[in-house]
Design a protein around this motif. Structure first.
Motif, PDB file in Angstrom:
ATOM      1  N   THR A  45       5.494 -24.541  47.589  1.00  0.00           N
ATOM      2  CA  THR A  45       6.178 -25.304  46.434  1.00  0.00           C
ATOM      3  C   THR A  45       7.659 -24.549  46.156  1.00  0.00           C
ATOM      4  O   THR A  45       7.952 -25.120  44.732  1.00  0.00           O
ATOM      5  CB  THR A  45       4.851 -24.734  45.149  1.00  0.00           C
ATOM      6  N   LEU A  46       8.017 -24.274  46.863  1.00  0.00           N
ATOM      7  CA  LEU A  46       9.734 -23.117  46.142  1.00  0.00           C
ATOM      8  C   LEU A  46      10.621 -24.326  45.797  1.00  0.00           C
ATOM      9  O   LEU A  46      11.560 -23.621  45.182  1.00  0.00           O
ATOM     10  CB  LEU A  46       9.788 -21.943  47.453  1.00  0.00           C
ATOM     11  N   PRO A  47      10.715 -24.803  47.004  1.00  0.00           N
ATOM     12  CA  PRO A  47      11.780 -26.524  46.028  1.00  0.00           C
ATOM     13  C   PRO A  47      12.084 -26.565  45.083  1.00  0.00           C
ATOM     14  O   PRO A  47      12.658 -26.742  44.398  1.00  0.00           O
ATOM     15  CB  PRO A  47      11.496 -26.901  47.263  1.00  0.00           C
ATOM     16  N   LEU A  48      10.720 -26.452  44.249  1.00  0.00           N
ATOM     17  CA  LEU A  48      10.010 -27.190  43.245  1.00  0.00           C
ATOM     18  C   LEU A  48      10.925 -26.370  42.131  1.00  0.00           C
ATOM     19  O   LEU A  48      11.180 -26.518  40.707  1.00  0.00           O
ATOM     20  CB  LEU A  48       8.498 -27.013  42.799  1.00  0.00           C
ATOM     21  N   VAL A  49      10.277 -24.778  42.101  1.00  0.00           N
ATOM     22  CA  VAL A  49      10.589 -23.870  41.365  1.00  0.00           C
ATOM     23  C   VAL A  49      12.544 -23.524  41.403  1.00  0.00           C
ATOM     24  O   VAL A  49      13.336 -23.054  40.621  1.00  0.00           O
ATOM     25  CB  VAL A  49      10.190 -22.834  41.186  1.00  0.00           C
ATOM     26  N   LEU A  50      12.867 -23.492  42.924  1.00  0.00           N
ATOM     27  CA  LEU A  50      14.856 -22.796  43.238  1.00  0.00           C
ATOM     28  C   LEU A  50      15.589 -24.292  42.610  1.00  0.00           C
ATOM     29  O   LEU A  50      15.312 -25.025  42.138  1.00  0.00           O
ATOM     30  CB  LEU A  50      14.696 -23.137  44.521  1.00  0.00           C
ATOM     31  N   PRO A  51      16.941 -23.431  42.704  1.00  0.00           N
ATOM     32  CA  PRO A  51      18.340 -24.600  41.682  1.00  0.00           C
ATOM     33  C   PRO A  51      18.218 -25.278  43.224  1.00  0.00           C
ATOM     34  O   PRO A  51      18.243 -25.034  44.077  1.00  0.00           O
ATOM     35  CB  PRO A  51      19.373 -23.860  41.895  1.00  0.00           C
TER      36      PRO A  51
END
Length: 222
Positions: A45-51
């Protein structure tokens, strides 16, 4: 219109990649029991919340010819940086979490008693997934696919870092809008904004209409 069709092409290819990999990951994540499942879910899920710029920089480090994997790709004439392949990869990585989270939630909402009955009849986990779980979760899969497509079509930050802003090759609609505004061509930018907003609105409206029609059919059957 070249940025429009380029964006559609990039988003379609990225969506095919996302659906293929996403269904495999959801199958594994929904059936695997382990202590690291929460960590893996967070990483996915990290790419969803990272810039997006951070994601683009990470992809640039992975695929740059100056590093091991990127150098190996370049040696085999499979360069990704500043190419349409880079735009596809950036769009797929950024849109993947939307598809994954939506589809995984839909699969978890499927009645597990039906799956258990299939297991008692000797069906394999793979057969259960494709013949029971996916058909019952089709609305979630369709919603996740449309959301992922819209996100891929609107990707900017990661794309400009790994693929650049090359007219006719990597200049998708968001990049073209940025270029037009930077050059003071506001009407050209506004035209592309209308296109991308109209297409996204049509797709999101389609989700609502299909879900509503399915709900009415279920009511009539009951």
């Amino acid at each position: 219109m070249n940025p429009f069709w380029l964006s559609i092409g990039v988003a379609v290819i990225a969506l095919i990649i996302v659906i293929t990999i996403g269904l495999c990951v959801c199958f594994w994540m929904n059936r695997w029991r382990g202590n690291v499942i929460a960590l893996l879910d967070a990483i996915i899920t990290l790419p969803l919340v990272l810039p997006p710029v951070v994601v683009g920089f990470a992809l640039l480090m992975v695929f740059s010819p100056g590093y091991a994997f990127g150098g190996w790709l370049e040696k085999h004439n499979l360069g990704v940086v500043f190419s349409s392949a880079g735009a596809v990869i950036a769009s797929a990585v950024i849109s993947f979490p939307l598809f994954y989270q939506t589809v995984r939630s839909a699969l978890q909402s499927v009645d597990h008693n039906i799956e258990d009955v299939a297991r008692t009849l000797g069906a394999s986990e793979l057969r259960i997934f494709f013949t029971i779980s996916i058909p019952l979760a089709w609305k979630g899969i369709l919603t996740g696919s449309i959301l992922a497509f819209c996100r891929a079509m609107g990707e900017f930050g990661a794309t400009i870092l790994i693929a650049g802003n090359i007219p006719g090759l990597t200049r998708t609609m968001p990049l073209a809008i940025y270029s037009y505004v930077e050059a003071g061509q506001y009407m050209d930018a506004f035209e592309l904004v209308i296109y991308i907003c109209a297409l996204t609105l049509a797709l999101l409206s389609g989700i609502h209409l299909l879900t509503k029609a399915s709900m009415f059919r279920n009511i009539e059957r009951s």
